[in-house]
Write an enzyme that holds these catalytic residues in place. Structure first.
Site, PDB file in Angstrom:
ATOM      1  N   GLY A 222       0.845  -1.239   0.085  1.00  0.00           N
ATOM      2  CA  GLY A 222      -0.044   0.157  -0.040  1.00  0.00           C
ATOM      3  C   GLY A 222       0.929   1.244   0.085  1.00  0.00           C
ATOM      4  O   GLY A 222       2.041   1.308   0.164  1.00  0.00           O
ATOM      5  N   ASP A 223       0.258   2.251  -0.044  1.00  0.00           N
ATOM      6  CA  ASP A 223       0.936   3.567  -0.303  1.00  0.00           C
ATOM      7  C   ASP A 223       1.980   3.959   0.855  1.00  0.00           C
ATOM      8  O   ASP A 223       3.026   4.340   0.678  1.00  0.00           O
ATOM      9  CB  ASP A 223       0.158   4.837  -0.617  1.00  0.00           C
ATOM     10  CG  ASP A 223      -0.904   4.999   0.637  1.00  0.00           C
ATOM     11  OD1 ASP A 223      -1.067   4.121   1.392  1.00  0.00           O
ATOM     12  OD2 ASP A 223      -1.690   5.823   0.778  1.00  0.00           O
TER      13      ASP A 223
END
Length: 348
Positions: free
Chosen positions: A83-84
């Site tokens: 994820g980011d």
């Protein structure tokens, strides 16, 4: 999750990495596997869950359908990724214990890599599997970090000096230039950045923002600088929790909007009371995803090696001792704001 749907269309495989899976509430984070007790309690069919991978593992290869749709070569390996926040941390080299990042986007995130799944029983910070195998991370979040400055811009505008400033210049640069006219501490003005409630450390969706300490002599510059300082105080709350949990903080690297302007860099160094590092690459999560792909493809043997060879510190900003002494006092005043504001909100 969104990236894993893209993976499904590219490869035909249902897969997810343990870092992103940590945010589903279905993962046994300590053991990096789906939680059987939770799955059972929710009466879920385990077959509905995708296969779990470490972020550097190959989960499949581009199919003929994926190749036709994208132009990628059939058989190209697809790595699990992350994820980011986890990918962004890799891109900043935050993979070993002691390394911490403070990133200001719409929200603000303070992120620490750990060698164990440390837990805050108050739930003030999140504990996730890291994108680096065998590591975990702690993460505190300020809901309205860069959003605070955007809110001011949208509601009160940007002042242009036609003689010295182009009208197409970045409005945030102009705001920070204006804030630089006010002294450290904003002559007593404080900003509580709770425009969208708050996650760390208050876990309160009903928290509300406030501008406190205004007097007739204060200007726009004082208000804007107070916003920058209030956001940094909020991020310091996470560092305070890390200290309580005995999570080591040896280096702090800045990312996002808080790393781009000299004033906000200095404000953070002064409020954290530590040197802060600015990196040469600013691509963040995309850069980290590329490093994870490189490890999966065998370019590097580990995430540590990838970061060691690819992440470069461009400069360091040192705190000003006099400003830090002032900011320590201001931080204690800042911490008194939330209880007072909460009392007012409850009374309303």
């Amino acid at each position: 999750l969104p990236k894993d749907f893209v993976r499904l269309r590219l490869t035909g495989d249902r897969a997810i990495d343990v870092a992103d899976a940590s945010g589903t509430l279905l993962l046994d984070v300590a053991n990096r596997r789906w939680s059987e007790p939770v799955v059972t309690a929710l009466q879920l069919n385990p077959d509905c869950l995708p296969a779990l991978f470490e972020s550097t593992q190959i989960t499949g290869r581009v199919s003929s359908e994926g190749a036709a749709a994208t132009g990628l070569r059939e058989g190209t390996p697809v790595v699990a990724g992350a994820g980011d926040q986890a990918a962004g941390a890799v891109g900043m080299g935050i993979v070993q214990p002691g390394a911490v990042s403070a990133t200001v986007g719409t929200s603000g995130v303070v992120f620490a890599a750990t060698s164990r799944p440390a837990l805050d029983m108050g739930g003030r910070v999140h504990t996730f599997c890291h994108a680096s195998p065998g590591r975990w991370h702690l993460m505190g979040v300020t809901q309205a970090a860069g959003l605070s400055l955007r809110w001011f811009r949208d509601q009160f505008g940007v002042v242009h000096d036609d003689e010295t400033v182009r009208h197409d210049e970045d409005p945030y640069v102009l705001l920070c230039n204006e804030a630089a006219k006010a002294p450290a501490g904003s002559d007593g003005v404080l900003w509580a950045p709770y425009l969208m409630g708050e996650r760390t450390p208050h876990l309160d969706p009903h928290a509300r923002a406030a501008l406190v300490g205004l007097a007739a002599n204060h200007t726009r510059a004082h208000v804007i600088r107070a916003i920058l300082e209030g956001v940094a105080f909020s991020l310091r709350d996470t560092l305070t929790i890390f200290a309580e949990m005995k999570v080591p903080v040896e280096t702090i690297r800045l990312g996002g909007g808080g790393a781009r302007g000299p004033l906000w860099r200095q404000v953070q160094a002064d409020i954290y009371g530590r040197d802060v590092e600015i990196l040469a690459a600013e691509e963040g999560a995309a850069y980290g995803a590329a490093l994870l792909a490189g490890v999966g493809a065998g370019v590097w043997s580990s995430v540590d090696e990838a970061c060691e060879k690819s992440v470069r510190v461009a400069r360091r900003v040192q705190p000003d001792p006099e400003a830090t002494a002032l900011m320590n006092k201001r931080y204690e005043q800042y911490r008194a704001l939330y209880p007072a504001l909460r009392t007012i909100a409850q009374a309303g």
